[in-house]
Write a protein that holds these residues in place. Structure first.
Motif, PDB file in Angstrom:
ATOM      1  N   LEU A  85      -6.837   3.719 -10.543  1.00  0.00           N
ATOM      2  CA  LEU A  85      -7.204   5.194 -10.605  1.00  0.00           C
ATOM      3  C   LEU A  85      -6.123   6.108 -10.070  1.00  0.00           C
ATOM      4  CD1 LEU A  85     -10.454   4.370  -8.572  1.00  0.00           C
ATOM      5  CD2 LEU A  85     -10.282   4.669 -11.256  1.00  0.00           C
ATOM      6  N   THR A  86      -6.193   7.179 -10.794  1.00  0.00           N
ATOM      7  CA  THR A  86      -5.222   8.359 -10.270  1.00  0.00           C
ATOM      8  C   THR A  86      -6.005   8.982  -9.095  1.00  0.00           C
ATOM      9  OG1 THR A  86      -6.088  10.073 -11.675  1.00  0.00           O
ATOM     10  CG2 THR A  86      -4.470   8.759 -12.783  1.00  0.00           C
ATOM     11  N   PRO A  87      -5.105   9.905  -8.304  1.00  0.00           N
ATOM     12  CA  PRO A  87      -5.688  10.646  -7.186  1.00  0.00           C
ATOM     13  C   PRO A  87      -6.901  11.398  -7.787  1.00  0.00           C
ATOM     14  CG  PRO A  87      -3.480  10.499  -6.790  1.00  0.00           C
ATOM     15  CD  PRO A  87      -3.709   9.758  -8.299  1.00  0.00           C
ATOM     16  N   ALA A  88      -6.735  12.286  -8.918  1.00  0.00           N
ATOM     17  CA  ALA A  88      -7.774  13.079  -9.237  1.00  0.00           C
ATOM     18  C   ALA A  88      -9.253  12.034  -9.722  1.00  0.00           C
ATOM     19  CB  ALA A  88      -7.394  13.626 -10.733  1.00  0.00           C
ATOM     20  N   GLU A  89      -8.954  11.011 -10.325  1.00  0.00           N
ATOM     21  CA  GLU A  89      -9.856  10.144 -10.751  1.00  0.00           C
ATOM     22  C   GLU A  89     -10.919   9.607  -9.523  1.00  0.00           C
ATOM     23  OE1 GLU A  89      -8.569   8.311 -14.761  1.00  0.00           O
ATOM     24  OE2 GLU A  89      -7.948   7.181 -12.883  1.00  0.00           O
ATOM     25  N   LEU A  90      -9.997   9.226  -8.358  1.00  0.00           N
ATOM     26  CA  LEU A  90     -10.608   8.675  -7.204  1.00  0.00           C
ATOM     27  C   LEU A  90     -11.261   9.852  -6.362  1.00  0.00           C
ATOM     28  CD1 LEU A  90     -11.458   6.582  -5.279  1.00  0.00           C
ATOM     29  CD2 LEU A  90      -8.985   6.945  -4.318  1.00  0.00           C
ATOM     30  N   ALA A  91     -10.816  11.029  -6.426  1.00  0.00           N
ATOM     31  CA  ALA A  91     -11.390  12.255  -5.557  1.00  0.00           C
ATOM     32  C   ALA A  91     -12.582  12.533  -6.335  1.00  0.00           C
ATOM     33  CB  ALA A  91     -10.243  13.262  -5.792  1.00  0.00           C
ATOM     34  N   ALA A  92     -12.501  12.508  -7.495  1.00  0.00           N
ATOM     35  CA  ALA A  92     -13.845  12.758  -8.171  1.00  0.00           C
ATOM     36  C   ALA A  92     -14.955  11.715  -7.960  1.00  0.00           C
ATOM     37  CB  ALA A  92     -13.745  12.877  -9.885  1.00  0.00           C
ATOM     38  N   GLU A  93     -14.628  10.335  -7.879  1.00  0.00           N
ATOM     39  CA  GLU A  93     -15.422   9.366  -7.631  1.00  0.00           C
ATOM     40  C   GLU A  93     -15.953   9.420  -6.254  1.00  0.00           C
ATOM     41  OE1 GLU A  93     -14.694   4.556  -7.591  1.00  0.00           O
ATOM     42  OE2 GLU A  93     -14.323   5.517  -9.507  1.00  0.00           O
ATOM     43  N   PRO A 126      -7.791   4.669   1.436  1.00  0.00           N
ATOM     44  CA  PRO A 126      -7.461   3.315   0.798  1.00  0.00           C
ATOM     45  C   PRO A 126      -5.940   3.087   0.222  1.00  0.00           C
ATOM     46  CG  PRO A 126      -8.588   4.877  -0.507  1.00  0.00           C
ATOM     47  CD  PRO A 126      -8.534   5.727   0.582  1.00  0.00           C
ATOM     48  N   ARG A 127      -5.524   2.031   0.414  1.00  0.00           N
ATOM     49  CA  ARG A 127      -4.198   1.639  -0.015  1.00  0.00           C
ATOM     50  C   ARG A 127      -3.938   1.999  -1.363  1.00  0.00           C
ATOM     51  NH1 ARG A 127      -2.862  -4.503   0.516  1.00  0.00           N
ATOM     52  NH2 ARG A 127      -0.828  -3.803  -0.143  1.00  0.00           N
ATOM     53  N   TYR A 128      -2.466   2.340  -1.508  1.00  0.00           N
ATOM     54  CA  TYR A 128      -2.153   3.232  -2.903  1.00  0.00           C
ATOM     55  C   TYR A 128      -0.879   2.481  -3.012  1.00  0.00           C
ATOM     56  CZ  TYR A 128       0.668   5.977   0.256  1.00  0.00           C
ATOM     57  OH  TYR A 128       1.778   6.459   1.111  1.00  0.00           O
ATOM     58  N   ARG A 187      -9.413  -2.754  -6.619  1.00  0.00           N
ATOM     59  CA  ARG A 187      -9.704  -3.554  -5.500  1.00  0.00           C
ATOM     60  C   ARG A 187      -9.455  -3.029  -4.044  1.00  0.00           C
ATOM     61  NH1 ARG A 187      -4.886  -8.180  -5.847  1.00  0.00           N
ATOM     62  NH2 ARG A 187      -3.041  -6.524  -5.821  1.00  0.00           N
ATOM     63  N   ASP A 188      -8.514  -2.125  -3.917  1.00  0.00           N
ATOM     64  CA  ASP A 188      -8.037  -1.833  -2.652  1.00  0.00           C
ATOM     65  C   ASP A 188      -8.877  -0.678  -2.204  1.00  0.00           C
ATOM     66  OD1 ASP A 188      -5.782  -3.404  -2.434  1.00  0.00           O
ATOM     67  OD2 ASP A 188      -4.251  -1.867  -3.254  1.00  0.00           O
ATOM     68  N   VAL A 189      -9.498   0.092  -3.222  1.00  0.00           N
ATOM     69  CA  VAL A 189     -10.400   1.181  -2.982  1.00  0.00           C
ATOM     70  C   VAL A 189     -12.104   0.277  -2.572  1.00  0.00           C
ATOM     71  CG1 VAL A 189     -12.010   3.079  -3.936  1.00  0.00           C
ATOM     72  CG2 VAL A 189      -9.424   2.743  -4.591  1.00  0.00           C
ATOM     73  N   ASN A 190     -12.221  -0.718  -3.300  1.00  0.00           N
ATOM     74  CA  ASN A 190     -13.499  -1.396  -3.168  1.00  0.00           C
ATOM     75  C   ASN A 190     -13.437  -2.059  -1.610  1.00  0.00           C
ATOM     76  OD1 ASN A 190     -14.478  -0.594  -5.476  1.00  0.00           O
ATOM     77  ND2 ASN A 190     -14.122  -2.715  -6.269  1.00  0.00           N
ATOM     78  N   ALA A 191     -12.340  -2.566  -1.184  1.00  0.00           N
ATOM     79  CA  ALA A 191     -11.947  -3.074   0.124  1.00  0.00           C
ATOM     80  C   ALA A 191     -12.104  -1.982   1.158  1.00  0.00           C
ATOM     81  CB  ALA A 191     -10.585  -3.674   0.164  1.00  0.00           C
ATOM     82  N   LEU A 215     -13.863   0.836   1.074  1.00  0.00           N
ATOM     83  CA  LEU A 215     -15.360   1.162   0.999  1.00  0.00           C
ATOM     84  C   LEU A 215     -15.995   0.187   1.919  1.00  0.00           C
ATOM     85  CD1 LEU A 215     -15.621   2.558  -2.523  1.00  0.00           C
ATOM     86  CD2 LEU A 215     -15.598   3.965  -0.584  1.00  0.00           C
ATOM     87  N   VAL A 216     -15.817  -0.973   1.736  1.00  0.00           N
ATOM     88  CA  VAL A 216     -16.575  -2.044   2.566  1.00  0.00           C
ATOM     89  C   VAL A 216     -16.103  -1.985   4.051  1.00  0.00           C
ATOM     90  CG1 VAL A 216     -16.486  -4.609   2.635  1.00  0.00           C
ATOM     91  CG2 VAL A 216     -16.791  -3.763   0.677  1.00  0.00           C
ATOM     92  N   SER A 217     -14.733  -1.854   4.403  1.00  0.00           N
ATOM     93  CA  SER A 217     -14.443  -1.521   5.631  1.00  0.00           C
ATOM     94  C   SER A 217     -15.259  -0.244   6.344  1.00  0.00           C
ATOM     95  CB  SER A 217     -12.779  -1.547   5.896  1.00  0.00           C
ATOM     96  OG  SER A 217     -12.321  -0.403   5.275  1.00  0.00           O
ATOM     97  N   CYS A 218     -15.112   0.762   5.516  1.00  0.00           N
ATOM     98  CA  CYS A 218     -15.862   2.004   6.034  1.00  0.00           C
ATOM     99  C   CYS A 218     -17.547   1.685   6.400  1.00  0.00           C
ATOM    100  CB  CYS A 218     -15.572   3.025   5.096  1.00  0.00           C
ATOM    101  SG  CYS A 218     -13.996   3.901   4.834  1.00  0.00           S
ATOM    102  N   ALA A 219     -17.891   1.182   5.388  1.00  0.00           N
ATOM    103  CA  ALA A 219     -19.407   0.766   5.589  1.00  0.00           C
ATOM    104  C   ALA A 219     -19.696  -0.182   6.964  1.00  0.00           C
ATOM    105  CB  ALA A 219     -19.819   0.252   4.460  1.00  0.00           C
TER     106      ALA A 219
END
Length: 65
Positions: free
Chosen positions: A6-14, A32-34, A50-54, A56-60
């Motif tokens: 994901l680009t930063p813009a895509e992730l920010a929107a998500e 998240p790792r980048y 996969r890094d974004v998902n990991a 998010l899980v750690s934040c939860a």
């Protein structure tokens, strides 16, 4: 890159945050790792799904504790 990124813009929107927030998180080391594709201050950034998902899980998990 063959895996989903994901680009930063895509992730920010998500995530519902601004790209500037992502930039601040990178600087603080709390987001998240980048992957930096090009060197320098304005190098291109990508986030692996996969890094974004990991992250998010750690934040939860942290919020539940």
């Amino acid at each position: 890159m063959s895996e989903a990124t994901l680009t930063p813009a895509e992730l920010a929107a998500e995530l519902g945050v601004s790209t500037k927030t992502l930039m601040n998180w990178r600087w603080q080391g709390i987001g998240p790792r980048y992957v930096k594709l090009t060197p320098g201050r304005s190098g291109r950034i990508r986030y692996r799904r996969r890094d974004v998902n990991a992250w998010l899980v750690s934040c939860a998990a942290g919020a539940a504790a």
